[in-house]
Design an enzyme around this catalytic site. Sequence first.
Site, PDB file in Angstrom:
ATOM      1  N   THR A 118      -5.199   8.210  -1.780  1.00  0.00           N
ATOM      2  CA  THR A 118      -3.946   8.704  -1.780  1.00  0.00           C
ATOM      3  C   THR A 118      -3.079   8.073  -2.816  1.00  0.00           C
ATOM      4  O   THR A 118      -2.397   8.467  -3.619  1.00  0.00           O
ATOM      5  CB  THR A 118      -3.622   8.885  -0.149  1.00  0.00           C
ATOM      6  OG1 THR A 118      -4.146   9.935   0.507  1.00  0.00           O
ATOM      7  CG2 THR A 118      -1.896   9.199  -0.387  1.00  0.00           C
ATOM      8  N   CYS A 119      -3.209   6.628  -2.631  1.00  0.00           N
ATOM      9  CA  CYS A 119      -2.173   5.708  -3.247  1.00  0.00           C
ATOM     10  C   CYS A 119      -2.279   6.152  -4.795  1.00  0.00           C
ATOM     11  O   CYS A 119      -1.268   6.139  -5.494  1.00  0.00           O
ATOM     12  CB  CYS A 119      -2.535   4.358  -2.892  1.00  0.00           C
ATOM     13  SG  CYS A 119      -1.441   3.114  -3.790  1.00  0.00           S
ATOM     14  N   SER A 133     -12.590  15.725  -2.384  1.00  0.00           N
ATOM     15  CA  SER A 133     -12.136  16.494  -3.745  1.00  0.00           C
ATOM     16  C   SER A 133     -12.152  15.615  -4.806  1.00  0.00           C
ATOM     17  O   SER A 133     -11.725  14.431  -4.877  1.00  0.00           O
ATOM     18  CB  SER A 133     -10.495  16.781  -3.468  1.00  0.00           C
ATOM     19  OG  SER A 133     -10.205  17.021  -4.783  1.00  0.00           O
ATOM     20  N   GLU A 150     -16.490  11.991  -0.587  1.00  0.00           N
ATOM     21  CA  GLU A 150     -15.092  12.391  -0.806  1.00  0.00           C
ATOM     22  C   GLU A 150     -15.003  13.754  -0.990  1.00  0.00           C
ATOM     23  O   GLU A 150     -15.772  14.520  -1.621  1.00  0.00           O
ATOM     24  CB  GLU A 150     -14.542  11.839  -2.218  1.00  0.00           C
ATOM     25  CG  GLU A 150     -12.880  12.295  -2.569  1.00  0.00           C
ATOM     26  CD  GLU A 150     -12.084  12.068  -1.370  1.00  0.00           C
ATOM     27  OE1 GLU A 150     -11.477  12.924  -1.244  1.00  0.00           O
ATOM     28  OE2 GLU A 150     -11.918  10.917  -0.851  1.00  0.00           O
ATOM     29  N   MET A 195      -9.202  13.396  -5.797  1.00  0.00           N
ATOM     30  CA  MET A 195      -8.947  12.327  -4.866  1.00  0.00           C
ATOM     31  C   MET A 195      -9.647  11.015  -4.929  1.00  0.00           C
ATOM     32  O   MET A 195      -9.452  10.126  -4.194  1.00  0.00           O
ATOM     33  CB  MET A 195      -8.715  12.737  -3.336  1.00  0.00           C
ATOM     34  CG  MET A 195      -7.603  13.845  -2.979  1.00  0.00           C
ATOM     35  SD  MET A 195      -5.967  13.127  -3.306  1.00  0.00           S
ATOM     36  CE  MET A 195      -6.043  11.869  -2.070  1.00  0.00           C
ATOM     37  N   TYR A 196     -10.432  10.861  -5.971  1.00  0.00           N
ATOM     38  CA  TYR A 196     -11.260   9.761  -6.325  1.00  0.00           C
ATOM     39  C   TYR A 196     -10.181   8.666  -6.635  1.00  0.00           C
ATOM     40  O   TYR A 196      -9.269   8.704  -7.215  1.00  0.00           O
ATOM     41  CB  TYR A 196     -11.946   9.867  -7.552  1.00  0.00           C
ATOM     42  CG  TYR A 196     -13.121  10.876  -7.269  1.00  0.00           C
ATOM     43  CD1 TYR A 196     -13.558  11.179  -6.445  1.00  0.00           C
ATOM     44  CD2 TYR A 196     -13.902  10.967  -8.715  1.00  0.00           C
ATOM     45  CE1 TYR A 196     -14.973  11.898  -6.256  1.00  0.00           C
ATOM     46  CE2 TYR A 196     -15.287  11.829  -8.556  1.00  0.00           C
ATOM     47  CZ  TYR A 196     -15.619  12.384  -7.359  1.00  0.00           C
ATOM     48  OH  TYR A 196     -16.754  12.939  -7.388  1.00  0.00           O
ATOM     49  N   HIS A 244      15.548 -19.850 -13.260  1.00  0.00           N
ATOM     50  CA  HIS A 244      17.159 -19.509 -13.461  1.00  0.00           C
ATOM     51  C   HIS A 244      17.103 -18.821 -14.947  1.00  0.00           C
ATOM     52  O   HIS A 244      16.584 -19.107 -15.967  1.00  0.00           O
ATOM     53  CB  HIS A 244      18.040 -20.524 -13.492  1.00  0.00           C
ATOM     54  CG  HIS A 244      19.352 -20.258 -13.928  1.00  0.00           C
ATOM     55  ND1 HIS A 244      20.129 -19.704 -13.004  1.00  0.00           N
ATOM     56  CD2 HIS A 244      20.233 -20.272 -15.041  1.00  0.00           C
ATOM     57  CE1 HIS A 244      21.414 -19.444 -13.560  1.00  0.00           C
ATOM     58  NE2 HIS A 244      21.284 -19.779 -14.921  1.00  0.00           N
TER      59      HIS A 244
END
Length: 446
Positions: free
Chosen positions: A43-44, A36, A34, A39-40, A436
Site C-alpha cells: 500500500t505505502c 494484484s 499478492e 500492488m507489488y 545553524h
Amino acid sequence: MRFAYDLVVIGFGKGGKTLAAAAAKLGKKVALVEASKEMYGGTCINIGCIPSKALLHLATHKKGASGYKEAIEAKNKMVAFLRQKNYETLLDAKVQVIDGTASFKDSHTLMLYHNDSCQEISADYIVINTGSLPITPQVPIHSDKVYDSTSLMQLSTLPAHLVVVGGGYIGLEFASMFNLFGRTPSKNTTKVSVLVRGATLLPKEDPAFRESIYESLSQKGVKILCGADLKTIEGDCIHYTQSDQEKTLEADAILLAIGRTPNTATLQLERAGIELGAQQEILTNEFLVANAQSEGNIYAIGDVKGGAMLTTYASLDDYRIVYDHLFGAKRRSIHNRNVLPEVLYIETPYSHVGLRAHEIKDKTFDTHSLKTTAIPGARVLEDTTGLLQVLVEEGTERVLGASLHCPLSYEYINLFSLAINQNLSFSTLKEMIYTHPSMMESLNTL
C-alpha cells in the site's frame, strides 16, 4: 509431514516483504502471495504514503490544472519504478512471488485464486499481511464523483471544488494537498471544504495544536465545517446537517476519508481457527501470533491486526517481532517495542510522539513551549507557522511527549522518539550543539 513452503506471506506490504526476503536469505523456502500486480511493494508505495507525500511536495511548485497533471504523471512514473524495484528485490532474495487471492482451507493450507484457476499451497508458517481498506459511510450514495484515497490520486483533472468527508489524517492531508495545487499566485483555483462529524478538529490532540492546525489550514483557504453529519450524496450534491440545519454543498470531486478497516473479509479465517475483533481485525498475542490457542503457526502484521492504520514503520517493527519469534531469541514483543511517532502531512506538518498533556494523570510535569516564529531556521524555510511543545517530568527531566507543528517536524520528531526510548533527559537535548541555521537548534531555547 513436510509442507511445500517453510513460510508463506499473504500481502506485499512493508512488514511482509521484509520478512519474506529475510527468511529466504536464511535458506528457507518462501512464497509471497499478492492479489494484484499493481500492488507489488504494498500500500505505502503504490496507493499510500509515498505517492500522497510526493504529490504534497510536488504541489509546492506545480500549480493549477497543468501543474497538477504533470504532478500526477510524475507520481505515476515514480510508483511504477518503486513497484518494479520491490518485485526485483524479492526475486533476488529467492522469494517466489505468486499472483492470486488467498483464502484458508485450514491452518496450514491456502487456496489461491487467479483469473479462472485455483491452486492449493501449504506452509509450516503463514503470515497475514493483507492491510486495510477504506470505509464507506452507511448513507445513500448515488454519484460518479465520489472517490477514496486510492482513486482520487488517479484523477488527472484538478477539481474546482473538492469536498472531503472526514477530518482525520487522510482527509486533512488531501485537503492540504489540493488546496496547495490550486493556490496560484493570482487566486485559489481549487476550493476545498472538509466535513468533520465531531464538534472539534482532531479531538485527541491537545487544544493548542487543534487550534494551530485549524488556523493554519483555514488561513490558506481550506474551509473546515465541524459538527457536519453526512446524510446523502446525490450527483454533485452533498447533503448534511449542521446544528440541526439541513445544508448542501456542490462539488465536482468528493473524497470519502472516514477511516479504514482491516482487510479480512475474503480470507475465510474461521477455517484456520483465527478470531476477529469488533472491527474485524485479527486478534493476536504479544508476539503477533494469530491463532495462539491452537498450533500458533499463523501471524498477523500491519493494518490487518487493527490499531494505527497506514503506519509503514509500525509494520516494519511487526516484522522484527515475528522474525525474532520465528528465527531469533523470542525477546521482541509488542510490550517492549519503541514509542510510535505520528505525522500529519499537511503543508506545515504536525508530528507527535509519546504522551499528550491531557493524557498525563499520574505524573507532575513541566510544559516547554516555543512558537515557530522564534526559530531562525523556520524563517530561512519561509514557514513560521505553528508551535513546538515538549512535556518533561519534574525531578527526572525525562521527556514524556513532544508535539511539533512546524517545518520538517516529521524529521525533527525522531529525536524525541530517541530521547523517550533511551530515557534521555531534556537537559541532554538542550545542551547539545546543533547546526545553524536549523530547526533542531530551537531545542537550545525550548
